[in-house]
Design a protein around this motif. Structure first.
Motif, PDB file in Angstrom:
ATOM      1  N   VAL A   7      29.877  62.549   1.247  1.00  0.00           N
ATOM      2  CA  VAL A   7      28.989  61.382   1.425  1.00  0.00           C
ATOM      3  C   VAL A   7      29.796  60.563   2.526  1.00  0.00           C
ATOM      4  CG1 VAL A   7      28.035  59.436   0.548  1.00  0.00           C
ATOM      5  CG2 VAL A   7      27.730  61.619  -0.886  1.00  0.00           C
ATOM      6  N   LYS A   9      30.343  57.070   3.179  1.00  0.00           N
ATOM      7  CA  LYS A   9      30.305  55.821   2.580  1.00  0.00           C
ATOM      8  C   LYS A   9      31.054  54.637   3.476  1.00  0.00           C
ATOM      9  CE  LYS A   9      30.012  55.412  -1.829  1.00  0.00           C
ATOM     10  NZ  LYS A   9      30.593  55.862  -3.218  1.00  0.00           N
ATOM     11  N   TYR A  18      27.380  51.026   1.663  1.00  0.00           N
ATOM     12  CA  TYR A  18      26.474  51.695   2.116  1.00  0.00           C
ATOM     13  C   TYR A  18      26.783  53.118   2.781  1.00  0.00           C
ATOM     14  CZ  TYR A  18      24.058  47.219   2.871  1.00  0.00           C
ATOM     15  OH  TYR A  18      23.466  46.105   2.685  1.00  0.00           O
ATOM     16  N   CYS A  19      25.671  54.113   3.040  1.00  0.00           N
ATOM     17  CA  CYS A  19      26.086  55.291   3.339  1.00  0.00           C
ATOM     18  C   CYS A  19      25.161  55.920   4.479  1.00  0.00           C
ATOM     19  CB  CYS A  19      25.444  56.432   2.040  1.00  0.00           C
ATOM     20  SG  CYS A  19      26.693  56.085   0.562  1.00  0.00           S
ATOM     21  N   THR A  20      25.633  56.793   5.270  1.00  0.00           N
ATOM     22  CA  THR A  20      24.822  57.300   6.115  1.00  0.00           C
ATOM     23  C   THR A  20      23.767  58.252   5.633  1.00  0.00           C
ATOM     24  OG1 THR A  20      26.874  57.561   7.622  1.00  0.00           O
ATOM     25  CG2 THR A  20      24.944  59.079   7.930  1.00  0.00           C
ATOM     26  N   ASP A  21      22.522  57.817   6.135  1.00  0.00           N
ATOM     27  CA  ASP A  21      21.229  58.539   5.473  1.00  0.00           C
ATOM     28  C   ASP A  21      20.442  58.977   6.577  1.00  0.00           C
ATOM     29  OD1 ASP A  21      19.396  57.757   2.607  1.00  0.00           O
ATOM     30  OD2 ASP A  21      18.264  58.064   4.674  1.00  0.00           O
ATOM     31  N   SER A  34      22.328  53.350   8.310  1.00  0.00           N
ATOM     32  CA  SER A  34      23.279  53.248   7.231  1.00  0.00           C
ATOM     33  C   SER A  34      22.345  52.266   6.071  1.00  0.00           C
ATOM     34  CB  SER A  34      24.293  51.997   7.655  1.00  0.00           C
ATOM     35  OG  SER A  34      25.158  52.478   8.486  1.00  0.00           O
ATOM     36  N   CYS A  37      23.975  53.091  -0.721  1.00  0.00           N
ATOM     37  CA  CYS A  37      24.058  54.155  -1.270  1.00  0.00           C
ATOM     38  C   CYS A  37      23.179  54.256  -2.504  1.00  0.00           C
ATOM     39  CB  CYS A  37      25.502  54.432  -1.779  1.00  0.00           C
ATOM     40  SG  CYS A  37      26.767  54.511  -0.312  1.00  0.00           S
ATOM     41  N   ASP A  39      22.496  57.950  -3.578  1.00  0.00           N
ATOM     42  CA  ASP A  39      22.685  59.393  -4.254  1.00  0.00           C
ATOM     43  C   ASP A  39      21.426  60.255  -3.869  1.00  0.00           C
ATOM     44  OD1 ASP A  39      24.305  61.497  -5.231  1.00  0.00           O
ATOM     45  OD2 ASP A  39      23.262  61.228  -7.051  1.00  0.00           O
ATOM     46  N   GLN A  43      21.536  61.593   1.758  1.00  0.00           N
ATOM     47  CA  GLN A  43      22.917  60.810   1.837  1.00  0.00           C
ATOM     48  C   GLN A  43      23.922  61.858   1.632  1.00  0.00           C
ATOM     49  OE1 GLN A  43      22.921  57.551  -0.523  1.00  0.00           O
ATOM     50  NE2 GLN A  43      21.629  56.494   0.824  1.00  0.00           N
ATOM     51  N   LYS A  44      23.454  63.334   1.358  1.00  0.00           N
ATOM     52  CA  LYS A  44      24.711  64.305   1.191  1.00  0.00           C
ATOM     53  C   LYS A  44      24.686  65.383   2.169  1.00  0.00           C
ATOM     54  CE  LYS A  44      23.574  63.910  -3.855  1.00  0.00           C
ATOM     55  NZ  LYS A  44      23.132  64.220  -4.957  1.00  0.00           N
TER      56      LYS A  44
END
Length: 58
Positions: A7, A9, A18-21, A34, A37, A39, A43-44
Motif C-alpha cells: 500500500v 501510504k 492518505y493512500c494512492t487509490d 490520493s 486510506c 483498505d 489501494q492495494k
C-alpha cells in the motif's frame, strides 16, 4: 523488490493518512489519486514481472 502486495501510504505529521487509490475500471491509463486510506481494493498494489498493478486486476 520481489512480487508481493503493498500500500502506498502518505502521512505528514498527523493522521489521517492518505493512500494512492485507483478507481474506475483499473484499465491502463486510469488515473491515480490520493484518498484517505480505507483498505479498498483500489489501494492495494502488487509488483508482477517488474510492473506495478492494482492487486484485484492480477
Amino acid at each position: 523488490m520481489r512480487d508481493g502486495q503493498f500500500v502506498l501510504k502518505i502521512s505528514i505529521n498527523n493522521p489521517p493518512a492518505y493512500c494512492t487509490d485507483v478507481a474506475g475500471t483499473r484499465a491502463n491509463d486510469d488515473n491515480a489519486q490520493s484518498m484517505r486510506c480505507s483498505d479498498t481494493p483500489g489501494q492495494k498494489f502488487v509488483i508482477q514481472g517488474g510492473v506495478i498493478k492494482v492487486e484485484d486486476t492480477v
